[in-house]
Scaffold this motif. Structure first.
Motif, PDB file in Angstrom:
ATOM      1  N   TYR B  40       3.117  13.886  35.778  1.00 57.20           N
ATOM      2  CA  TYR B  40       2.435  12.819  35.540  1.00 57.20           C
ATOM      3  C   TYR B  40       1.999  12.786  33.935  1.00 57.20           C
ATOM      4  O   TYR B  40       0.945  11.821  34.195  1.00 57.20           O
ATOM      5  CB  TYR B  40       1.551  13.854  36.420  1.00 57.20           C
ATOM      6  CG  TYR B  40       1.947  12.834  37.995  1.00 57.20           C
ATOM      7  CD1 TYR B  40       2.100  12.162  38.179  1.00 57.20           C
ATOM      8  CD2 TYR B  40       3.160  13.913  38.475  1.00 57.20           C
ATOM      9  CE1 TYR B  40       3.152  11.553  39.553  1.00 57.20           C
ATOM     10  CE2 TYR B  40       3.795  13.892  39.560  1.00 57.20           C
ATOM     11  CZ  TYR B  40       3.900  12.442  40.087  1.00 57.20           C
ATOM     12  OH  TYR B  40       5.061  12.065  41.375  1.00 57.20           O
ATOM     13  N   SER B  43       2.730  10.685  31.985  1.00 58.91           N
ATOM     14  CA  SER B  43       2.213   9.474  32.151  1.00 58.91           C
ATOM     15  C   SER B  43       1.122   9.044  31.254  1.00 58.91           C
ATOM     16  O   SER B  43       0.985   8.202  30.807  1.00 58.91           O
ATOM     17  CB  SER B  43       2.532   8.888  33.606  1.00 58.91           C
ATOM     18  OG  SER B  43       4.060   9.328  33.797  1.00 58.91           O
ATOM     19  N   GLN B 282      11.026  13.148  32.029  1.00 61.65           N
ATOM     20  CA  GLN B 282       9.839  12.555  32.448  1.00 61.65           C
ATOM     21  C   GLN B 282       9.517  10.826  32.553  1.00 61.65           C
ATOM     22  O   GLN B 282       8.552  10.756  32.542  1.00 61.65           O
ATOM     23  CB  GLN B 282       9.040  13.371  31.449  1.00 61.65           C
ATOM     24  CG  GLN B 282       8.756  14.686  31.495  1.00 61.65           C
ATOM     25  CD  GLN B 282       7.881  15.191  29.849  1.00 61.65           C
ATOM     26  OE1 GLN B 282       7.571  15.044  29.511  1.00 61.65           O
ATOM     27  NE2 GLN B 282       7.112  15.764  30.942  1.00 61.65           N
ATOM     28  N   THR B 285       9.555   8.726  35.684  1.00 63.29           N
ATOM     29  CA  THR B 285       7.884   8.724  35.841  1.00 63.29           C
ATOM     30  C   THR B 285       7.129   7.859  35.956  1.00 63.29           C
ATOM     31  O   THR B 285       6.180   7.137  36.416  1.00 63.29           O
ATOM     32  CB  THR B 285       7.563   9.649  36.403  1.00 63.29           C
ATOM     33  OG1 THR B 285       8.204  11.161  36.438  1.00 63.29           O
ATOM     34  CG2 THR B 285       5.888  10.120  36.792  1.00 63.29           C
ATOM     35  N   ALA B 286       6.858   7.555  34.590  1.00 62.38           N
ATOM     36  CA  ALA B 286       6.318   7.268  33.621  1.00 62.38           C
ATOM     37  C   ALA B 286       6.238   5.749  34.330  1.00 62.38           C
ATOM     38  O   ALA B 286       5.690   5.279  33.711  1.00 62.38           O
ATOM     39  CB  ALA B 286       6.491   7.682  32.281  1.00 62.38           C
ATOM     40  N   PHE B 290       2.974   4.999  34.936  1.00 64.60           N
ATOM     41  CA  PHE B 290       2.596   3.598  32.829  1.00 64.60           C
ATOM     42  C   PHE B 290       2.132   2.503  34.282  1.00 64.60           C
ATOM     43  O   PHE B 290       0.847   1.938  33.671  1.00 64.60           O
ATOM     44  CB  PHE B 290       3.192   4.332  32.485  1.00 64.60           C
ATOM     45  CG  PHE B 290       2.239   3.446  31.751  1.00 64.60           C
ATOM     46  CD1 PHE B 290       0.747   3.951  30.367  1.00 64.60           C
ATOM     47  CD2 PHE B 290       3.145   2.707  30.316  1.00 64.60           C
ATOM     48  CE1 PHE B 290       0.287   3.374  29.095  1.00 64.60           C
ATOM     49  CE2 PHE B 290       2.331   1.950  29.463  1.00 64.60           C
ATOM     50  CZ  PHE B 290       1.257   2.318  28.452  1.00 64.60           C
TER      51      PHE B 290
END
Lengths: 125, 910
Positions: B40, B43, B282, B285-286, B290
């Motif tokens: 997070y 992001s 990662q 998630t982004a 995003f």
């Protein structure tokens, strides 16, 4: 003995046929001879022998194959087949029985043993 | 509002940033911070994409042309799903190659080219400095608005030191120098900085929502009310449709394309997305978070724009609506919150951009120069590491100074959005070489350089140059008529292109020609070996990296290059000593033209580091091996591990390859033996059978004679005795032939003496001897033997055997009633040709080869086997072949057979 059993001898060696022919004629069998597999099938179909003495290593069709064809002919259901061959390995013997032979004799053979074996087979099957 | 309050707030906010960054850095140093591994935070750090341009500019843009502001957020949102392949691959490559900037990325792909790194850095500088400058402008402008234009410190024409923007810039520079260039990290990770940036992303989002909600619910009765009123107002109603807002589909598409590229290629985006990334996971998630952030921050843009337009109209610049709306309502706290939000958007962008740019400037512009000028890496200069950090810090300050100067000269006349898009167009030029480079191995350094130069020049011509002209520094006719009146060179209508806005037009031509040049030049140029290696690593990175864990750096350089570089710092005898020492330690001989093993590169670097310091050594070796960012500890570690492993595996490899060869030979030999064994077994089986047959006849018949002689008629007795004789002969013949074969095959046969003998004489004698046999069977026998002498070398008796065998065969197989056999001998060139022909049944063609094998006999249907062993022709062939001759048969069924033997005449025709 009222009737004379018919025997077909199959071998590509004429000299061996000469010897067996003498031995079995002496015992009162009616002999016919074939020098190869195809000839053997023709004669067997025509004469319906009681017994066939079959060599294995023959040019063209070998003895095992001849036996398989003979066994498919329903006219020959009562005909007995004896293999007489120089191929003496265990596997060959098994092949012989698998292809419908009643007995498996190895060359060279003993004359008396040969004759008595034929008699036994004719008597008891 | 007084300036003091505003500055105090700003200082307080910066203080919070400092504290955050400091704390996180301290934790990271102890290895306690898990913040960086948090997807997070990652992001949110990507949201550095949303600058003051987003914060203030979107509302400005929306109030002028409705939804058109969305294009530059839709681009990144649309490309985000592709990050799974694109961005993750970029990250894995960069970690594997220790890449720390977009310039590094492109240069590494094309053989670690210094030229490319410098070129990309320059383009990035041109593209990003104006972009930074508008952030500074946004901050000072927002203070000016907030203080209601009471102070003269925000006028562009104020002297530098009296301009508030200068002090804002300085504060940002200090922060960046502290957290962006605090230490030399091999991974270029700045935990504190990223934590601050992620925090700022939250701040700007919250601040924007606060003002948005205030507008919707404070100034209107909810969204419905706002939109109803806006629809009723003809000035704002047109903003609801794209066409009404005057946005063409071309521009829309172009902006989306530009922003989709910028989200990965902008130096600051590359920095947060790739360089600061701690794990490719990662990105997963982004990919959704995003775009969600973008949606949230854009959600309230249109309501604010509509409200601003309705309430303020043109009494305030539309770029400031976000701020002027609360001021207009005299809500000081709210306006301060808005200010802080904008401030955070601007500072995060400035900080990350200047960090990223400074890495590029120091690594690709300043340090190469310093190394070349021998200002670094000398015993008399300070240690490399601190010099390197100083260079970074100076670069940061320099970049920000340039941005300020730009602002003070021409930047003031430009709005936020245009400058942002000009910047996007500049960095979009990296796309062909960077993106194709990851998937297309054929792309070459020359292609990348050509594409970048062409794209950059077109960009510079169509946008900044034109902007300079518009600002009055050049004649207006440059824009309206083109330079020297050439209308096809008009910067906004290149090659007569009409119907596009300036940005789309420049983006179209620069990207088209950039890509074209890249592809064409790549196809017509050859990559160097290093380029090929790098291309292979980039395109097939997943073959080089197990899983997604970051791998140990692999470096490649020519040994001669290493020599040369080290020679820059050390005297030649010292360099030679280092290399020969390496040779001795590893028991190898180095070839100057070969590529050095990573082991050797590390070795050379460590040796160099001992004398001139780790950073300088890294840089120096990096100038050929292009891997600056590796610590001494890492080098040592890699060195220790790889040296051991390498040495061990080399030894193993050698052993196992020896074993493999031996095994292969053994298997082959074994196969041969097995085949021989099979042949031998077959031979024995056949021979035994062939022996049993006559023995059977002999045994049976002799027993018959013994038992029943008395009852046998005379002719039978005679015939049986004849059979006994012939079968016995057959046995002895067989035995002789088997012995012959044994001799011939084992090579113990006596072919010597090789004195020549006359073949014609042998044939004549043998034919004469056999003639009696033919007469006995009334077979017509003719022979044709020349008078001249035909000499043959070899074993005389064996040749006699050949002639006898052929004649016996003919005797056996010729026609039974009217047999005819003919023999001829003649000379044909250097060979003697012996032919024996009969008039028998012939041999079918398919048998022509087989009859010369062991135990092959032609069998007749009715007569059983001919008397023979099946070995005669085999032996004949073997004898002929041993004499260097050949044998063949010519025959057709029913037409007789002719055997032809060819033997070389002695002396062989020289």
């Amino acid at each position: 003995m009222n009737f004379k059993p018919k025997v077909l001898l199959v071998d590509d060696e004429p000299n061996i046929l000469t010897a067996i022919e003498f031995l079995l004629e002496r015992e009162g069998f009616v002999i016919s001879k074939a020098y190869n597999g195809l000839e053997a099938l023709e004669i067997a179909d025509a004469t319906i022998p009681d017994l066939i003495v079959l060599d294995v290593m023959m040019p063209g069709m070998d003895g095992f194959e001849v036996a398989r064809h003979l066994r498919q002919n329903s006219k020959l259901d009562d005909t007995k087949i004896i293999f007489l061959t120089a191929k003496g390995a265990e596997q060959d013997r098994k092949n012989g029985y698998a292809n419908g032979g009643e007995y498996y004799l190895i060359k060279p053979f003993d004359n008396d043993f040969f004759v008595s074996t034929i008699h036994e087979i004719m008597a008891y099957g | 509002m007084s300036l003091g309050v505003v500055l105090l707030c700003a200082l307080l906010y910066v203080g919070i940033l400092f504290a955050t960054a400091w704390r996180v850095d301290a934790l990271a140093k102890q290895g306690k911070s898990r913040l960086m591994r948090n997807p997070y935070v990652y992001s949110l750090s990507l949201a550095v994409y949303c600058t003051a341009w987003t914060y203030y500019g979107s509302v400005g843009r929306a109030s002028a042309s409705g939804l058109s502001f969305l294009a530059i957020y839709l681009g990144p949102a649309i490309i985000a799903p592709l990050w799974y392949f694109l961005l993750r691959k970029m990250i894995v490559i960069s970690k594997n190659q220790r890449i720390n900037s977009i310039a590094d990325f492109i240069s590494a792909r094309y053989g670690k080219s210094g030229h490319l790194a410098t070129l990309v850095t320059i383009i990035a500088l041109f593209g990003v400095i104006p972009y930074i400058s508008i952030q500074l402008k946004a901050v000072s402008f927002s203070i000016d608005v907030l203080t209601e234009h009471q102070y003269p410190y925000f006028k562009p024409d104020a002297p530098l030191l009296a301009d508030a923007t200068f002090w804002v810039m300085l504060a940002m520079a200090v922060f960046t120098m502290l957290f962006g260039a605090r230490k030399l990290d091999p991974n270029e990770r700045h935990e504190g900085l990223i934590a601050a940036v992620a925090f700022e992303s939250l701040v700007k989002l919250i601040a924007f929502w606060v003002v948005g909600l205030f507008v919707i619910y404070g100034l209107y009765n909810g969204l419905g009310d706002l939109f109803t009123q806006a629809a009723a107002n003809p000035e704002t109603a047109r903003l609801f449709s794209l066409s009404g807002a005057g946005v063409s589909p071309t521009s829309w598409t172009m902006y989306m394309l530009l922003s989709a590229l910028a989200i990965m290629l902008l130096p600051r985006q590359f920095h947060v997305a790739v360089v600061e990334n701690t794990h490719p996971r990662q990105v997963n998630t982004a990919m959704w978070l995003f775009p969600l952030y973008l949606l949230l921050i854009n959600f309230l843009v249109l309501p604010i724009a509509l409200a601003g337009k309705m309430i303020l109209g043109s009494s305030a610049p539309s770029d400031t609506y976000v701020l002027t709306l609360p001021i207009h309502e005299h809500l000081h706290i709210l306006s301060l919150i808005v200010f802080i939000g904008g401030f955070s958007a601007a500072t995060s962008m400035v900080i990350v951009s200047s960090t990223a740019i400074s890495i590029m400037v120091s690594n690709h512009l300043v340090l190469p120069m310093l190394i070349r000028l021998k200002l670094i890496g000398q015993e008399t200069t300070p240690r490399g590491a601190s010099t390197l950090l100083d260079v970074r810090r100076v670069s940061i300050l320099g970049v920000l100074m340039l941005a300020l100067l730009f602002l003070k000269s021409i930047g003031g006349s430009y709005d936020l959005v245009s400058v942002g898009l000009i910047s996007f167009t500049a960095v979009a030029q990296f796309a062909p070489s960077a993106l194709f480079g990851m998937y297309w191995r054929r792309g070459t350094r020359k292609g990348a350089i050509a594409g970048l130069w062409i794209g950059f020049l077109i960009w510079a011509y169509c946008l900044p140059a034109a902007a300079i002209a518009e600002a009055g520094f050049l004649s207006q006719s440059f824009i309206t008529d083109g330079p020297w009146g050439i209308s096809s060179l008009r910067p906004y209508h290149l090659f007569g292109m009409e119907g596009m806005d300036n940005i789309s037009h420049a983006a179209f031509w620069s990207l088209l020609l950039n890509t074209g040049a890249f592809l064409i030049v790549s196809l017509y140029t050859q990559p160097s070996a290093l380029e090929l290696t790098q291309a292979n690593i980039f395109v097939n990175i997943h073959r080089y990296v197990a899983g997604e864990e970051y791998d140990v750096v692999k470096r490649a350089a020519k040994i001669s290059d290493l020599h040369r570089v080290m020679g820059r710092f050390l005297d030649p005898s010292h360099v030679s000593a280092i290399f020969s020492n390496f040779e001795k330690e590893n028991k190898i001989k180095l070839d100057q033209q070969k590529n050095a093993e990573p082991e050797l590169i590390n070795y050379a670097e460590t040796q160099l580091a001992g004398i001139i310091g780790a950073s300088s050594a890294r840089l120096a070796i990096g100038s050929v091996a292009k891997e600056e960012n590796i610590t001494l500890e890492e080098v040592m570690q890699v060195l220790e591990q790889t040296r051991e492993v390498l040495r061990y595996s080399k030894a193993l490899e050698q052993k196992s390859s020896e074993l493999e060869t031996t095994t292969r030979q053994l298997i082959a030999a074994n196969e041969q033996l097995k085949a021989l064994d099979r042949l031998k077994a077959d031979f024995i089986t056949t021979v035994t059978h062939e022996l049993r047959t006559p023995v059977t006849s002999i045994k049976a018949l002799s027993k018959i004679l013994l038992d029943y002689r008395a009852e046998l008629p005379e002719e039978k007795l005679q015939s049986y005795l004849n059979i006994l004789v012939s079968e016995s002969e057959r046995i002895s013949r067989l035995i002789n032939q088997v012995l012959d074969i044994e001799k011939i095959e084992s090579g113990t046969d006596e072919y010597l003496p090789t004195e020549p003998f006359s073949l014609d004489e042998i044939v004549r004698t043998t034919a004469g001897g056999m003639a009696q046999l033919f007469r006995e069977r009334s077979i017509e026998f003719t022979s044709n033997i020349p008078e001249e002498t035909l000499e043959v070398a070899g074993n005389r008796d064996r040749i006699v055997q050949v002639v006898v065998n052929l004649l016996s065969n003919a005797l056996k197989f010729c026609d039974a009633r009217e047999g005819r056999v003919s023999l001829s001998l003649q000379k044909a060139g250097s060979e003697a040709v012996l032919r024996v022909a009969d008039n028998g049944k012939g041999i079918p063609p398919e048998q022509h080869v087989h009859i010369f094998d062991k135990f092959t006999q032609l069998n007749s249907k009715t007569e059983g086997k001919p008397q023979g062993t099946g070995l005669g022709l085999y032996i004949t062939r073997k004898i002929v072949e041993h004499h260097g001759g050949s044998i063949k048969v010519m025959s057709a069924v029913g037409a007789g057979a002719t055997f032809e033997v060819r033997l070389p005449i002695y002396p062989s025709n020289t």
